[in-house]
Design a protein around this motif. Structure first.
Motif, PDB file in Angstrom:
ATOM      1  N   GLY A 115     -31.023  16.941  15.496  1.00 59.70           N
ATOM      2  CA  GLY A 115     -31.266  18.263  16.062  1.00 59.70           C
ATOM      3  C   GLY A 115     -30.038  19.145  15.992  1.00 59.70           C
ATOM      4  N   ASN A 116     -28.871  18.595  16.327  1.00 60.28           N
ATOM      5  CA  ASN A 116     -27.643  19.388  16.310  1.00 60.28           C
ATOM      6  C   ASN A 116     -27.293  19.872  14.911  1.00 60.28           C
TER       7      ASN A 116
ATOM      8  N   PHE B  50     -29.606  22.684  14.067  1.00 60.73           N
ATOM      9  CA  PHE B  50     -29.237  23.895  14.794  1.00 60.73           C
ATOM     10  C   PHE B  50     -28.214  24.734  14.023  1.00 60.73           C
TER      11      PHE B  50
ATOM     12  N   SER C 255     -19.848  24.757  17.962  1.00 68.20           N
ATOM     13  CA  SER C 255     -20.352  24.112  19.168  1.00 68.20           C
ATOM     14  C   SER C 255     -19.534  24.431  20.410  1.00 68.20           C
TER      15      SER C 255
ATOM     16  N   HIS D  17     -29.817  28.630  24.005  1.00 69.82           N
ATOM     17  CA  HIS D  17     -30.246  27.745  22.933  1.00 69.82           C
ATOM     18  C   HIS D  17     -29.083  27.449  22.002  1.00 69.82           C
ATOM     19  N   GLN D  18     -28.927  26.176  21.661  1.00 73.63           N
ATOM     20  CA  GLN D  18     -27.782  25.740  20.883  1.00 73.63           C
ATOM     21  C   GLN D  18     -27.711  26.413  19.518  1.00 73.63           C
ATOM     22  N   ALA D  19     -28.846  26.598  18.863  1.00 72.86           N
ATOM     23  CA  ALA D  19     -28.847  27.216  17.534  1.00 72.86           C
ATOM     24  C   ALA D  19     -28.509  28.698  17.609  1.00 72.86           C
ATOM     25  N   LYS D  20     -29.027  29.391  18.599  1.00 68.66           N
ATOM     26  CA  LYS D  20     -28.770  30.821  18.728  1.00 68.66           C
ATOM     27  C   LYS D  20     -27.323  31.092  19.129  1.00 68.66           C
TER      28      LYS D  20
ATOM     29  N   LEU E   9     -34.956  27.720  12.667  1.00 69.27           N
ATOM     30  CA  LEU E   9     -34.460  26.620  11.858  1.00 69.27           C
ATOM     31  C   LEU E   9     -35.147  26.663  10.493  1.00 69.27           C
TER      32      LEU E   9
ATOM     33  N   HIS F 261     -37.550  18.948  15.785  1.00 72.69           N
ATOM     34  CA  HIS F 261     -36.795  20.054  15.195  1.00 72.69           C
ATOM     35  C   HIS F 261     -36.964  20.095  13.673  1.00 72.69           C
TER      36      HIS F 261
ATOM     37  N   TYR G 129     -33.255  23.792  23.988  1.00 73.56           N
ATOM     38  CA  TYR G 129     -33.626  22.894  22.889  1.00 73.56           C
ATOM     39  C   TYR G 129     -35.028  23.141  22.347  1.00 73.56           C
TER      40      TYR G 129
END
Length: 358
Positions: free
Chosen positions: A56-57, A60, A128, A169-172, A193, A300, A321
């Protein structure tokens, strides 16, 4: 003091020493306040550092990587990760040059560091903000410009720094790092994604699909699902049994496809696939019409492959997430029931022509 207590004490001391060293370096060198400025005009070699094995990371990263590629079309973007299995997912993204894989040995680390420094990157990015490994790689990369988050623990001297963004959200967050850390660049932003499996992965996926649905003779929607998740994110067997019963009752036209972990026994009661290659799995998932899973790497991956996903959040926060893709929904709290999940899937199927017919 017994051996167990001694081990605990040593671990505690190491953590305290790391904390003290981190605070000292932050006071001497660090970046605790935002630094927003233009990129150097000839920024063409970019390195993104994400030393983490969670699927997932790594996924992202894809909105930020696509934003970089679209906004800096003359740049080549390299990435350094830890899991070689994830490499094919990034190599086919636009603008990606080389995906480096960090192997955890002293000799391999030194070799990789020499290779990275020899590239003389114009910009290195830590997306990150909470990884000591990322920070160390950023500090040692020898890049002319370094970008990351300005925090009370940021001991790396950064040329471009952003405060923690409003989005959870980690991706944003990674995309907002670009927007908040750089001026005079018009960012073409991506918020979902994405993966683009290559031709060989697509051919292999079609073979898996044909074997799974060799007895399917008429076009029918396919609902794929994955029952596994780590720790308390996983839903119990009774929940999944109820879900399958409700699909049979309320969506009798749908065919089910169970996604199994590699090496797991395959069920005989329904179509299933067990695929180790992540790009092949992504290409296989893209043929489904809907996907259901708890918060996990496959959830994801399905969103990145363009499948409408019903993400099931028993323990983690969907604000941080959620599956980011077209038609994706998150179910948590009172909506985390088989009934609500089947209704969500029904809505997904009603909004699209059948894409999963064998």
């Amino acid at each position: 003091m017994n051996a167990k207590s001694l081990k605990r004490w040593i671990k505690h001391q190491r953590r305290n020493n790391r904390g003290r060293l981190n605070r000292l370096l932050t006071r001497l060198l660090g970046t605790t306040e935002p630094r927003r400025r233009p990129l150097v005009g000839d920024t063409r070699r970019v390195l993104v550092v994400r030393l983490n094995k969670r699927l997932g990371n790594i996924l992202f990263l894809t909105p930020m990587l696509r934003t970089l590629a679209a906004s800096l079309p003359a740049a080549t973007i390299d990435v350094v990760i830890q899991d070689a299995r994830q490499k094919p997912l990034l190599e086919t993204l636009p603008g990606i040059g080389r995906v480096w894989v960090h192997e955890k040995s002293f000799g391999a680390t030194l070799k990789l560091l020499r290779q990275l420094r020899a590239r003389r990157y114009d910009l290195a990015i830590d997306p990150s903000g909470n990884s000591a490994s990322n920070r160390l790689a950023l500090a040692l990369s020898k890049a002319r410009q370094r970008m990351g988050f300005a925090t009370a623990n940021q001991w790396v001297p950064l040329s471009h720094a952003a405060s923690r963004p409003g989005s959870r959200h980690q991706a944003k967050q990674a995309v907002e790092l670009l927007e908040s850390g750089v001026t005079e660049t018009e960012w073409q932003r991506f918020n979902t994604l994405a993966v683009f499996p290559g031709a060989e992965a697509e051919r292999s996926a079609q073979q898996h699909w044909d074997r799974a649905f060799r007895e399917l003779t008429s076009p029918s929607p396919v609902v794929a699902f994955f029952t596994q998740a780590t720790g308390n994110k996983q839903l119990d067997d009774d929940w999944w049994a109820d879900f399958l019963e409700q699909v049979a009752e309320k969506l009798p036209e749908a065919h089910l496809l169970q996604i199994c972990p590699p090496g797991a026994p395959t069920p005989t009661s329904m179509a299933s696939v067990c695929i180790a290659e992540l790009d092949v799995l992504a290409a296989t998932l893209s043929r489904a019409d809907a996907f259901v899973a708890a918060d996990s790497g496959p959830m994801h991956l399905a969103a990145a492959a363009g499948v409408p996903v019903a993400g099931l959040f028993k323990a983690t926060n969907p604000a941080a997430y959620a599956p980011l893709g077209p038609g994706c929904v998150s179910l948590a709290g009172e909506t985390l029931t088989p009934e609500h999940t089947v209704e969500a899937v029904r809505g997904m199927l009603s909004k699209q022509p059948n894409r999963g017919a064998a």
